[in-house]
Design an enzyme around this catalytic site. Structure first.
Site, short mmCIF file in Angstrom:
data_model
loop_
_atom_site.label_atom_id
_atom_site.label_comp_id
_atom_site.label_asym_id
_atom_site.label_seq_id
_atom_site.Cartn_x
_atom_site.Cartn_y
_atom_site.Cartn_z
N CYS A 139 0.83 -1.20 0.00
CA CYS A 139 0.00 0.00 0.00
C CYS A 139 0.87 1.26 0.00
O CYS A 139 1.44 1.59 -1.02
CB CYS A 139 -1.00 -0.05 1.15
SG CYS A 139 -2.44 0.93 0.78
N HIS B 216 -3.50 -4.82 0.44
CA HIS B 216 -2.86 -5.35 1.66
C HIS B 216 -2.86 -6.88 1.64
O HIS B 216 -3.81 -7.50 2.13
CB HIS B 216 -3.61 -4.87 2.90
CG HIS B 216 -3.43 -3.42 3.18
ND1 HIS B 216 -2.42 -2.95 3.99
CD2 HIS B 216 -4.11 -2.34 2.75
CE1 HIS B 216 -2.50 -1.63 4.05
NE2 HIS B 216 -3.52 -1.22 3.30
N GLU C 238 -1.39 -8.83 3.46
CA GLU C 238 -1.28 -9.42 4.81
C GLU C 238 -2.62 -9.86 5.37
O GLU C 238 -2.67 -10.63 6.33
CB GLU C 238 -0.59 -8.45 5.78
CG GLU C 238 -1.37 -7.22 6.21
CD GLU C 238 -1.19 -6.01 5.27
OE1 GLU C 238 -0.93 -6.23 4.07
OE2 GLU C 238 -1.34 -4.87 5.75
N1 GLN Z 1 -1.86 6.83 2.78
C1 GLN Z 1 -1.98 6.08 1.60
C2 GLN Z 1 -3.35 6.23 0.94
O1 GLN Z 1 -4.28 6.67 1.56
C3 GLN Z 1 -1.67 4.62 1.84
C4 GLN Z 1 -2.65 3.95 2.76
C5 GLN Z 1 -2.17 2.64 3.30
O2 GLN Z 1 -0.99 2.33 3.24
N2 GLN Z 1 -3.05 1.85 3.86
O3 GLN Z 1 -3.53 5.90 -0.20
#
Ligand code: GLN
Length: 534
Positions: free
Chosen positions: A385, A509, A511
């Site tokens: 992410c 994600h 994970e």
């Molecule tokens: N801050 C980034 C976004 O909003 C990444 C978010 C995250 O890593 N969950 O896109």
């Protein structure tokens, strides 16, 4: 009469943080391995409406369910153990319950009645618990009540589960109380009094535990007379007292409960015939004991002081480690303190570098340095992410030469916003504006991602910003390939560097979909790549 779901309630006694979630998940694992369908739910007595906007340092990670629920980290354990996709229904807080009741009141649903904790709050809790049964489709629902018995705020929850017990046939509910068995170093003795008090507290709420898990945090063996004493003083048979010792890994807990025949107690009390088969778990435990490869992964994040903020990431690493016979050591690196001067000293011993998700500008430049270090030194890199956005920013700055490249989350003046907000995403409101939950990624043929996933990946999201499609060709011609996309909205989901042993980063994600029995492909590929070049 059709099938009727059975409910197992998990409560905690003496102190919090005893591992009720692991105890519940382990019971779920045993039931699942005996061929039963299992659903789990966590009830938290705090007043936040959901954990979405809670500080990870205080509360640990926000776990995202397939349907986009932002939930408590315990749900991650539940899913990794029982290998079932849970839903928004699986997690709720007192805040949510009160919110719904007050909204109902405002809408006039209570027709002018006095709205009270009992029955209105308790009925709402009961409704949420029953909702898990999916109209009695599920064999077992396991409900964990957060906090400790005796807390003021958990009382409506305890009252609700007591009422469920009184409404259903005897064999359809079971109460498991997980309480601390204390040990006095000075005298070398186990002390059962705190357990007795917490069972007494349960009794004062009208609940007699059916099983007591005496959680013991010292490595001394618990003598049989202690089990007898607990059973005697807490109205239980000795076999209904299970010792919850520290295990080498949380994934050994189902085996420990099974060794103590918890399934037989459940079978008898709930009128079922459980024949668990924990083959995968035994195999994982053996593999873990005999693992030979030592792998050090630097996890570069800003919340490293509370490792629970990255719980699913570290568990995913551990799970992939188990199946690849690797002992994983996580080197926790605070990205706020990482600089061009100390990076060599901090990261040179890493077999792999992982930059996880995150929000806000704090510590971002340290992460950019880490991604660059991995790229240049050909150290396997997994970006998750924000970790993908960071990898793109670094690539744009140092390979494409756009020195001011950034995400519009961090620099609105940058002329090269390689990561930006796309239309429809709301800038002003914090809660409820994220791209959340499961989306299907189409994998590009001939990529490393294809080797790991095949033609598609269904993974969970929690972010607001996206890769800026304007830069796609430029990235690809310079060697960073777009290897996965969300077709419907043409969003970049995976990027990878072609000329690198393993440099893959995903907008989602991975994970959140690791299971003990099925490691996530990206984590598995990451560990395999590390081992193959070590
Ligand atoms: N801050 C980034 C976004 O909003 C990444 C978010 C995250 O890593 N969950 O896109």
């Amino acid at each position: 009469m059709g099938k009727q779901t059975k409910y197992i309630f998990i409560t905690g006694g003496v102190v919090s943080g005893l591992g009720k979630g692991i105890a519940g998940s382990s019971i779920g694992t045993i039931l699942k391995s005996a061929g039963k369908s299992v659903f789990m739910q966590k009830q938290d007595p705090y007043l936040n409406v959901d954990p979405g906007t809670m500080n990870p340092v205080e509360h640990g990670e926000v776990y995202v369910t397939a349907d986009g629920g932002e939930t408590d980290l315990d749900l991650g354990h539940y899913e990794r153990f029982i290998d079932t996709n849970l839903t928004k229904t699986s997690s709720f807080s007192a805040g949510k319950i009160y919110w719904e009741v007050i909204n109902d009141e405002r809408k006039g649903k209570y027709k002018g009645q006095t709205v009270q904790t009992i029955p209105h709050i308790t009925e709402k809790i009961i409704e949420k618990i029953y909702a898990c049964s999916n109209n009695n489709e599920v064999d077992f629902v396991i409900v964990e009540i957060g906090g400790t018995i005796g807390d003021i705020e958990s009382q409506p929850f305890i009252e609700a589960i007591r009422q469920i017990k009184s409404r259903l046939p005897e064999e359809n509910t079971l109460f498991v109380h997980v309480a601390l068995l204390t040990y006095l170093n000075v005298t070398g003795e186990f002390k059962t009094k705190p357990i007795q008090h917490s069972v007494k507290e349960m009794l004062s709420h009208g609940i007699q535990p059916d099983i007591l898990v005496a959680r013991c945090d010292v490595d001394a063996p618990v003598p049989p007379n202690i089990t007898r004493k607990i059973s005697n003083l807490c109205n239980l048979k000795p076999e209904e007292v299970i010792i919850g010792a520290n295990e080498a890994s949380i994934y050994d807990v189902p085996l420990a409960l099974h060794r103590q025949n918890i399934h037989e107690v459940i079978s008898e009390k709930m009128n079922v015939n459980l024949k668990p088969n924990l083959k995968d778990w035994i195999e994982a435990s053996e593999k873990k004991k005999n693992s030979t490869n030592k792998v050090t992964i630097s996890l570069v994040g800003k919340y490293v002081d509370l490792q629970d903020a990255y719980l699913s990431v570290s568990e995913s690493l551990k799970i992939s480690g188990i199946w690849n016979s690797a002992q994983i050591k996580i080197n926790w690196i605070n990205s706020r303190k990482l600089t061009a001067t100390n990076i060599d000293e901090q990261l040179s011993g890493s077999d792999g570098i992982l930059v996880p998700g995150g929000f806000g500008i704090d510590g971002v430049e340290g992460k950019v340095l880490a991604a660059g270090y991995a790229r240049e030194n050909k150290i396997p890199y997994l970006g998750i992410c924000l970790g993908m956005q960071i990898a793109c920013i670094e690539f744009a700055r140092n390979v494409l030469g756009h020195k001011d490249a950034n995400s519009s989350e961090f620099d609105l003046d940058s002329q090269n916003q390689v990561i930006h907000l796309i239309e429809g995403n709301n800038k002003d409101q914090l809660g409820g504006t994220l791209r959340l939950g499961e989306y299907e990624t189409t994998i590009v043929k001939g990529t490393k991602a294809e080797k790991l996933y095949g033609s598609k990946a269904i993974e969970r999201h929690r972010h607001r910003y996206e890769f800026n499609n304007k830069y796609r060709d430029e990235f690809e011609s310079a060697g960073m390939k777009i290897s996965g996309v969300y077709k419907k909205d043409d969003l970049v989901e995976i990027v990878e560097i072609t000329d690198h042993p393993f440099f893959i980063a995903a907008q989602y994600h991975p994970e959140f979909t690791s299971r003990l029995s099925k490691p996530n492909p990206l984590f598995d590929g990451f560990i395999k790549a590390i081992i193959s070049i070590k």
